[in-house]
Design a protein around this motif. Structure first.
Motif, mmCIF file in Angstrom:
data_model
loop_
_atom_site.group_PDB
_atom_site.id
_atom_site.type_symbol
_atom_site.label_atom_id
_atom_site.label_comp_id
_atom_site.label_asym_id
_atom_site.label_seq_id
_atom_site.Cartn_x
_atom_site.Cartn_y
_atom_site.Cartn_z
ATOM 1 N N UNK A 447 15.922 40.482 23.808
ATOM 2 C CA UNK A 447 15.481 38.959 23.838
ATOM 3 C C UNK A 447 15.109 38.158 25.180
ATOM 4 N N UNK A 448 13.578 37.234 25.194
ATOM 5 C CA UNK A 448 13.498 36.474 26.677
ATOM 6 C C UNK A 448 13.505 35.567 25.955
ATOM 7 N N UNK A 449 13.435 34.125 27.188
ATOM 8 C CA UNK A 449 13.145 32.280 26.134
ATOM 9 C C UNK A 449 12.575 31.669 27.538
ATOM 10 N N UNK A 450 13.095 30.534 27.963
ATOM 11 C CA UNK A 450 12.954 29.555 28.892
ATOM 12 C C UNK A 450 13.467 30.479 29.785
ATOM 13 N N UNK A 451 12.437 30.123 30.725
ATOM 14 C CA UNK A 451 13.759 30.003 32.243
ATOM 15 C C UNK A 451 13.453 32.291 32.558
ATOM 16 N N UNK A 452 13.661 32.594 31.231
ATOM 17 C CA UNK A 452 12.912 34.208 31.655
ATOM 18 C C UNK A 452 11.760 34.342 32.768
ATOM 19 N N UNK A 457 8.318 39.709 29.368
ATOM 20 C CA UNK A 457 8.325 38.257 29.459
ATOM 21 C C UNK A 457 6.352 38.600 29.199
ATOM 22 N N UNK A 458 5.706 39.269 30.655
ATOM 23 C CA UNK A 458 4.414 39.300 30.652
ATOM 24 C C UNK A 458 3.670 39.678 29.328
ATOM 25 N N UNK A 459 4.586 40.829 28.887
ATOM 26 C CA UNK A 459 3.884 41.800 27.230
ATOM 27 C C UNK A 459 4.136 40.563 26.449
ATOM 28 N N UNK A 460 5.036 40.006 26.503
ATOM 29 C CA UNK A 460 4.705 38.986 25.248
ATOM 30 C C UNK A 460 4.117 37.907 25.683
#
Length: 583
Positions: A447-452, A457-460
């Motif tokens: 799980x990734x969110x604001x600040x991650x 994150x780059x993939x998302x």
């Protein structure tokens, strides 16, 4: 909206008299119509080619009426070389039967495809002619004519009977189909990229593709840069003498964007003569068949993979069963187009078909179309859908708004009856997300969110961008733009719009793309996407190698069982639909 205009017969320079006798002679290039007393038939002769048609069919001499609309919604025979079809209503849907007999020239030969039959020497008939998209086409070389015959399932035998009556007259002169059309290894013509591609601005659609001269004049003087063309469908109301691969190449090379449209079966709760089944399974198979024919037509015209093709389903008074039939038909339509690498579009009234599709936007029982093309004649050149469709649905540059209908405009001396459109289109649901240079393969999708930060994150961010949502620069930092893009994607997918990319959002993002049926032994890009999505959905590592082996088979069965799907290890529309909705 269908147009029904009473037929008017005009006298002209060519002989269109009803004569007492069937042996009317015609010199090459002239046209005659004759009717034997009491026989209920009339004999039509053009260019040394003679057929018998029902006596109540209209006969139109295009030398006398060069701008006549070659329309198939009423029985007629059109003789001669078509010119500007300025008499065509913009939005003509429906078909009975019709025949066009035109000289075999370099222009008309451009319409020939692999399905075009050729008559043997000394003959005017081709008994083995194959129907394609509700059309039979025969090159009668000994008379130098190309015969295009439109029909419905109900009128096919009648039309075949008319073609079987064909004879050569003493005035026939042979013209062979140009060699460039016959040569199977000829370099294919192709559009300048997928259509309509990425475009924001005005367009128009019209019943018959305009001539090159008209397109040039409109390009110079009109506000439009996109044009809707009816490329396929057995319920098209107009002939398409201009629509060839050369025409497609020419227009897209000049900067025009094309909106490819198919007109096939209509909703079962309408009065149209060609309707889809009320049985959802049958309706879905009919959608598959329609898409297969559209793929063939697109390939013949040089409209490449990655293009969107829009199924025209006219407005209807919705009921539960009618809605289920339409959405099932569109599921088959979408899945077959996806398997061919194309995007699916859906044209209908905003208040009926489009509203119905929106009401089941997140329902995995149906495969969602990639683009909507909605008729709402409110005069507003935008892609706002009002109360018909939530603004977060098909929000990734996936909309075309037909905002005015059946208006005549003139530029450079060429008048055309059109529907006005406003497009905001992009790649929609791409056949495969293009994240070249970005790693999408992980043993886990946390799980990734604001600040991650990090590679996940780059993939998302890449996947969000491929879905049509702007996450900002794909730099591996989960900032405000990525949060907004995530929320918009979640809303459009029917997920909780919390801006957090957890297992459900990962699953929906990773499974985007085509939805071919894959199973044990399958390989390729679709299997790779499946393995990524299963890794996210199950929370365990599934080897991502693009090969559907025992490990993938077990993961699929586990996923299907846990989501109350048939646990057969076969990934079809149901399993893809569940993955794409984030289940």
């Amino acid at each position: 909206m269908s147009s029904r205009i009473p037929w008017r017969v005009r006298a002209g320079t060519a002989t269109l008299a009803v004569l007492a006798g069937i042996g009317a002679f015609a010199a090459p290039g002239s046209a005659t119509a004759a009717s034997p007393p009491g026989a209920g038939r009339q004999t039509v002769t053009y260019h040394g080619y003679r057929i018998e048609v029902p006596a109540d069919w209209q006969v139109v001499d295009l030398a006398e009426r060069p701008r006549a609309c070659l329309r198939f919604d009423r029985p007629a025979v059109y003789l001669g070389e078509p010119a500007e079809q300025s008499d065509c209503p913009a939005h003509l849907v429906g078909r009975t039967a019709g025949i066009v007999v035109e000289p075999l020239t370099a222009r008309s030969a451009g319409q020939a495809t692999a399905a075009t039959a050729r008559t043997p020497r000394g003959k005017a008939t081709a008994p083995t002619a194959v129907s394609s998209n509700g059309t039979l086409q025969i090159a009668v070389e000994d008379a130098g004519v190309l015969v295009t015959a439109a029909h419905t399932p109900a009128t096919e035998s009648l039309v075949r009977g008319v073609l079987a009556s064909a004879e050569l007259t003493p005035g026939a002169r042979r013209t062979e189909l140009p060699r460039a059309v016959q040569r199977p290894d000829a370099t294919p013509l192709t559009a300048a990229g997928p259509q309509p591609g990425s475009y924001l601005g005005k367009g128009f659609d019209t019943c018959a593709a305009p001539s090159q001269a008209a397109m040039n004049a409109w390009q110079a003087g009109s506000p439009y840069s996109a044009v809707g063309v009816y490329i396929s469908g057995s319920f098209r109301g107009c002939a398409q003498p201009n629509l060839t691969a050369s025409w497609v190449t020419g227009q897209t090379g000049n900067g025009w964007r094309l909106i490819p449209i198919d007109v096939g079966r209509q909703a079962p709760c309408t009065g149209f003569s060609l309707k889809m089944s009320t049985d959802p399974a049958t309706a879905k198979s009919q959608g598959v068949a329609a898409a297969a024919a559209a793929l063939t037509a697109a390939a013949n015209l040089g409209i490449p993979a990655g293009s969107a093709v829009y199924s025209d389903i006219e407005g209807y008074a919705s009921t539960a069963s009618c809605k289920a039939a339409v959405l099932s038909y569109l599921s088959g339509w979408t899945e077959r187009l996806h398997s061919g690498g194309y995007l699916s579009g859906f044209y209908s009234s905003a208040s009926s078909g489009i509203k119905d599709a929106a009401s089941e936007y997140g329902n995995s029982a149906y495969t969602r179309v990639d683009h909507i093309f909605y008729a709402w004649w409110n005069g507003a050149a935008d892609t706002d859908t009002g109360s018909y469709v939530p603004s977060t649905y098909w929000a990734g540059h996936q909309r075309v708004h037909q905002y005015a209908g059946e208006v005549t405009e003139s530029y450079g001396g060429y008048s055309i009856n059109i529907d006005r459109d406003h497009l905001d289109v992009g790649t929609g649901t791409q056949p495969a997300p293009d994240c070249t240079g970005t790693n999408l393969d992980f043993t886990a999708y946390p799980t990734v969110r604001s600040g991650s930060t990090g590679d996940q994150v780059k993939a998302a961010q890449c996947l969000l961008e491929a879905a049509g949502y702007d996450p900002g620069t794909p730099d591996g930092t989960f900032g405000a733009a990525t949060t907004t893009a995530t929320q918009n994607f979640q809303s459009g997918t029917g997920l909780t719009a919390d801006g957090v990319i957890g297992p459900k959002t990962w699953t929906a993002l990773l499974s985007r793309g085509t939805t071919p049926t894959v199973q044990s032994g399958s390989t390729g890009e679709a299997v790779t996407r499946l393995q990524r999505a299963l890794t996210a959905a199950l929370g365990r590592t599934v080897a991502i190698d693009g090969a559907f082996g025992p490990g993938t088979d077990q993961a699929v069965r586990d996923y299907q069982s846990s989501r109350a799907l048939t646990a057969d290890g076969i990934v079809g529309s149901g399993t893809w639909g569940a993955l794409r909705s984030g289940r």
